[in-house]
Write a protein that holds these residues in place. Structure first.
Motif: not given
Lengths: 183, 832, 104
Positions: B628-637, B643-649
């Motif tokens: 799991l986890g992301h290596t960059r900040d994606a912002g709201p998707i 509507e758009a919201v960020p991912v949980d991380a």
């Protein structure tokens, strides 16, 4: 308590049956009435009355230190037998049969050797556990001379069901003679 | 962002590729709640059958006086296992399974918050249960009663491995209860359909929320008791030995502190099912929604205030009995509120009868009866007479069968069409009902009488001259009738799976979300997540289901081969994050196997293997976050519907953080139980006079390093928030935590012979607890540094740092009472 | 979490704390051999304080809902019901302090 329980059971089941079979008969009752009536008005007074009665009765049964100290008989439990001794009679030997004076209260001082047991003579009253490291006292009274059956009520291993004993209540006149004379 | 709208079939295929579990060996890697919920239930039913066979053996033995069918040695194993299997291996996993399967669907989510944890819990349950049953088959089943009262269960009076099987097997199984509790709480609070505020949650969600909270508080005392008793058995630490400052009553307190709430933990989910089923058949919403919430909260609290009613005869002062007696009687009131809410719902609706309702009626008859005898037993004078007699056996079966098995059967028939997508053909359910209810009452009603006639529990035989003969014979006869009923139910289930007609969706016209999907349900539950604008128990599920299948709703698409579902604000239900769930993996199975090595090593006293198992388990857990986890900040998707919201991380308020807080509550409860045990022994246990003990200063040193760690981790966090490397401070925190653990370990060594007196063994346990938690803090902070280097942590994606801080602080705070108790115990003496 | 759920939990939390405290005072009084009268007075005072605190909590909760007006949530309103239930539970479960023997 028994008839009260029967009455309550009948009431609840009757309401359930009526609600299923003839909902129109009950349809006018509002939700609030169901909750307040059934959930509060019905049980609360009954429970309070029961609790007060039980508390008073329980107080009455307690082995309180009072004016007249009853006789104290010691009951010691081990896997899987009971040994009763009578410290108030200097030379009385321990017995495997519990000898009680009839018609007067006695305190049974219950202790355990190894595991937890429980002292119970169903016809004389409640039970009390025999716990290693603890001393418990129960006050009992056999109204009439006779033989009463006692058992161990707490599971204590393989010989649990064989751990019964006999309690003999004697007329006060015979009592001292019996335990004095019993090997 | 515009998105090409797929056809419902194409969408189904795309989502199934992401969420599906292929057949064959891949099933071992399943983490999907549909599969695991069903597995929990099937395994629980197998254990129910085993427990039932044991019950039949008991009744066969007791049918006649002086029976020589099975001797006391075997009988003791059988009644112990009957209770153990039914309580721990059937009842709890059964409702857990139903909740795991049903809750995400009712709440409008695609899975639970921690799918791999579900799988790990399942394997722990399966392996732990297998240890118990395996031991029974080999003739080494526990034989000290399901309540395991010590000293009977101690090393002296049960020298074999029988009692270890219970303590270790059950603790292994309880891991699944704790993981389920954490997961259910977080899922209920954070993973509902958008718009489903807490007010709009179906009542089953409330019931499960309260149940899970109770499990979180209720199970740790038992787990602690089991650990202490196992330490006494394995290493002779005298927590319960009255000759060395222990007290057998401490076990009873810890056991019933779990054991009584347990009854309500079992009842509340069943009541939740009733609150779901009854409105459907009354064809109106449940009345008194708010009053029911108050009632279940009241029940949850009160149920922790009546454990001593199992101990009315141990010689506790009358006033204490009064408290617990009153609380025991009082718990009848929230029960009555619910009973009348159900009757009121039926009465004010347009009720119709069908098979589930039949079992609901069975519930009313049996449970009301059990409730009334429960009030009787709450009264001390009556209790001392009836305690440990067959009256109690009758009462507890009326409550548990009435309060759990009947509602469960109703639920089974209610939701079977959901599991199978088929309808019943043969209607074996009706004769089965009559067999069960007649057999049940014949068996157990008569036990009230045998109990009042003085028949004690747990005796393998009885002489014939005491007047119990014909009552026992009839009880046994009734037991066999009931068994036939259960066998018919089983046949009926198999028949429905095999031959049932493919039925219409939602046969009962129910209004909860689990029916707004095809049956049997697809792996992803909802092709699109619904919006809920009213209480989610009277929805038009038919048309809603069609719209959702067409992708009309939130997340109505397949994206980036990720398992996505929505997280919402706890109160309002507004979506606030996209939760990316881990995909299927064998890790839970491997981790559970490593855990099994740990437990089996303890069981067979192969102690060199125990640390290997523990290290492997912890090591594997540290691998879990890699997927799991992301290596960059994606912002709201984009989540659909504009509507758009960020991912949980990228949000602070995510499920991982919540779960950690919830787990910390369970951990703190365990610790509080240990502190209670230490105080209790110091005050109550015999043998605490005599020489004073030396004060041990090592934990005080540990406290200082731990506080230093708490400061260091804060610096790490603020550096990370400013976008700088937190690694130095994190490693510093880890080093300080390591020092703390070392100080605690030195403290335990300095104590001297921990087997001499409970005073020392209690301090040993306290320091060991602190050492373990400092070790956990060390691992988590070091792991966070590693995650940061891997690029998984940023100023926004800072969950790892919050976890480091939580557990570093926890370890530090735990040392404060440990140190305080050290001072107290040093003054309490204890002859050696 | 607690920020939102407190109205539902606070009444019974007070009850649970008081229950634990009274049980502890009962035990400690016997252990330390307090005079029966003093023991009784402490227990009754403890129960009275617990009930008073619960009533105080209820008053605050009602005032909170009044102040919030339409902004009050379902949780605040259900919370009042829970606290009322907790007060009733306190009165009934603590009643034995008036009468029952503390150490036998």
């Amino acid at each position: 308590m028994f008839w009260g329980a029967i009455a309550l059971f009948t009431l609840v089941i009757a309401l359930l049956a009526l609600s299923l079979l003839r909902p129109s008969a009950l349809a006018s009752i509002k939700p609030r009435t169901w909750i307040v009536g059934g959930g509060l008005v019905l049980p609360v007074p009954i429970l309070i009355a029961l609790l007060i009665t039980a508390l008073l009765l329980g107080e009455h049964l307690l082995p309180k230190p009072g004016s007249a100290e009853p006789l104290r008989i010691e009951a010691h439990a081990s896997q899987w037998q009971w040994r009763f001794s009578y410290p108030f009679i200097p030379d009385a030997a321990p017995t495997t049969i519990l000898h009680l004076p009839a018609g007067e209260p006695v305190d049974i001082v219950v202790t355990a050797e190894d595991v937890i047991h429980s002292f119970w003579i169903p016809r004389l009253g409640g039970k009390i556990d025999a716990i290693p490291g603890h001393t418990n006292i129960i006050r009992l009274q056999a109204d009439k001379p006779g033989v009463y059956r006692g058992i161990c009520a707490e599971y204590c291993g393989e010989g649990h069901e064989t751990m019964g004993f006999e309690a003999r209540a004697h007329a006060p006149a015979d009592y001292a003679v019996t335990i004095g004379g019993q090997p | 962002m515009s998105r090409e709208q797929l056809s419902p079939v194409a969408l189904h295929k795309a989502l199934t590729r992401i969420w599906g579990t292929p057949p064959g060996w891949a099933r071992f890697s399943a983490v999907n709640h549909n599969i695991l919920g069903k597995r929990f239930m099937v395994v629980a039913m197998v254990f129910f059958a085993i427990g039932g066979v044991l019950a039949m053996l008991i009744r066969a033995q007791l049918a006649t006086p002086d029976s020589a069918f099975i001797g006391p040695e075997l009988y003791n194993q059988i009644f112990t296992m009957h209770g153990t299997v039914m309580m721990f291996l059937f009842a709890i996993p059964m409702f857990e399974g139903l909740a795991i399967y049903m809750l995400p669907k009712m709440l409008g989510a695609r899975d639970l918050a921690f799918p791999r944890m579900t799988a790990y819990g399942f394997w722990c349950y399966l392996f732990g249960g297998t240890i118990l049953i395996g031991a029974m088959v080999m003739g080494y089943a526990p034989n000290s009663g399901w309540f395991m009262y010590t000293p009977l269960s101690s090393g002296i009076y049960t020298p074999g491995i029988n009692a270890d099987v219970w303590l270790l097997g059950i603790t292994f199984v309880e891991i699944s209860a704790i993981t389920a509790a954490v997961e259910l709480i977080v899922t209920i609070l954070k993973m509902r359909a958008p718009g489903m505020s807490l007010t709009r949650m179906p009542i089953f969600g409330w019931y499960m929320l309260v149940t899970a909270a109770m499990m979180l508080i209720g199970f740790p005392p038992l787990i602690l008791g089991s650990i202490l008793l196992e330490m006494e058995r394995a290493f002779d630490l005298p927590f319960f030995d009255p000759t060395r400052g222990g007290d057998p009553l401490l076990w009873q307190h810890l056991f019933w502190l779990f054991g009584h709430p347990e009854v309500y933990i079992i009842f509340l989910p069943a009541a939740g099912m009733l609150s779901t089923i009854i409105p459907t058949f009354a064809r109106r919403p449940l009345i008194a929604y708010n009053a029911i919430i108050v009632a279940i909260v009241a029940m949850a609290f009160l149920s922790f205030g009546l454990w001593v009613h199992h101990m009315f005869t141990v010689g506790i002062p009358h006033l204490a009995l009064g408290f617990f007696s009153a609380a025991s009687a009082l718990v009848a009131i929230p029960t009555a509120v619910q009973i009348f809410a159900w009757i009121g719902t039926i009465a004010s609706g347009r009720p119709r009868l069908d098979v589930p309702m039949l079992y609901v009626i069975g519930f009313f008859i049996v449970f009301v009866c059990g409730g009334l005898t429960g009030v009787m037993l709450a009264m001390v004078p009556f209790n001392t007479q009836a305690h440990d007699s067959y009256f109690v056996v009758a009462h507890l079966h009326y409550v548990l069968v009435g309060g759990f098995v009947f509602p469960m059967l109703a639920a089974l028939y209610y939701w079977l069409p959901h599991f199978t997508g088929r309808s019943s053909v043969y209607r074996l359910s009706v004769p089965a009902f009559w067999l069960i209810i007649i057999g049940f009452n014949l068996t157990f009603f008569l036990m009230h009488l045998t109990g009042l006639m003085g028949m004690p529990r747990r005796i393998s035989t009885y002489p014939s001259n005491w007047g119990w003969d014909w009552l026992n014979l009839l009880s046994s006869f009734g037991g066999f009738i009931m068994t036939m009923g259960f066998a018919l139910v089983l046949v009926d289930i198999v028949m429905q799976f095999r031959f049932g007609r493919r039925g219409a969706r939602n046969p009962w016209a129910a209004g909860t979300l689990e029916w707004a999907m095809p049956t049997p349900p697809p792996d992803y539950n909802f092709a699109a997540l619904p919006t809920v604008a009213q209480r989610a128990d009277s929805l038009d599920t038919g048309s809603l289901g069609n719209r959702l299948a067409a992708g009309d709703g939130y997340l109505g698409f397949a994206r980036a081969h990720r398992q996505e579902t929505l997280g919402v604000d706890m109160m309002t239900g507004n979506p606030d994050q996209v939760i990316v769930l881990p995909r299927r993996t064998l890790l839970p199975l491997w981790t559970a196997l490593a855990t099994a090595v740990f437990f089996l090593g303890l069981l067979f006293k192969i102690y060199w293997i125990v640390p290997l198992g523990a290290v492997a388990t912890v090591g594997l857990f540290l691998v879990w976050p890699r997927a799991l986890g992301h290596t960059r900040d994606a912002g709201p998707i984009d989540i659909g519907l504009g509507e758009a919201v960020p991912v949980d991380a990228e949000v602070g308020d995510n499920v991982t953080w919540w779960a950690s807080k919830v787990a910390a509550v369970a951990d703190a409860t365990l610790y509080a139980s240990l502190l209670f045990g230490a105080l209790y022994l110091a005050v109550v246990a015999p043998g605490w006079d005599g020489q004073l003990r030396e004060t041990n200063w090592w934990p005080a040193i540990g406290l200082l390093t731990a506080l230093g760690g708490s400061a260091a981790v804060r610096l790490a966090r603020s550096r990370n928030a400013d976008g700088m490397s937190p690694c130095g401070w994190l490693l510093g925190t880890a080093a300080l935590a390591g020092l703390t653990a070392a100080a605690c370990i030195v403290g335990t060594v300095q104590l001297g012979d921990a087997t001499a007196h409970a005073n020392i063994s209690l301090r040993f346990a306290l320091y060991a607890y602190c050492a373990i938690h400092s070790g956990i803090a060390m691992l988590i902070t070091a792991h966070t540094a590693w995650r940061w280097r891997g690029g998984y942590v940023s100023a926004v994606r800072a969950t790892s740092l919050r976890l480091s801080m939580l557990w570093t602080d926890y370890a530090a705070v735990a040392l404060i009472p440990a140190w305080g108790l050290t001072l107290l115990l040093a003054r309490s003496g204890g002859a050696s | 979490m607690i920020r939102h759920l407190w109205p539902l939990l606070i009444g019974f939390s007070v009850w649970a704390l008081a229950f634990t405290a009274l049980y502890a005072v009962q035990y400690l009084g016997c252990y330390l051999g307090w005079a029966p009268q003093a023991h009784r007075v402490t227990l009754v005072a403890g129960a009275a304080i617990a009930i008073a605190v619960s009533v105080g909590v209820l008053v605050l909760q009602i005032a909170h809902v009044r102040r919030l007006g339409p902004a009050s949530t379902f949780m605040h309103r259900v919370g009042i019901g829970a606290t009322v239930a907790a007060i009733a539970a306190a009165i009934i479960t603590f009643a034995p302090v008036l009468l029952a023997s503390a150490c036998t």
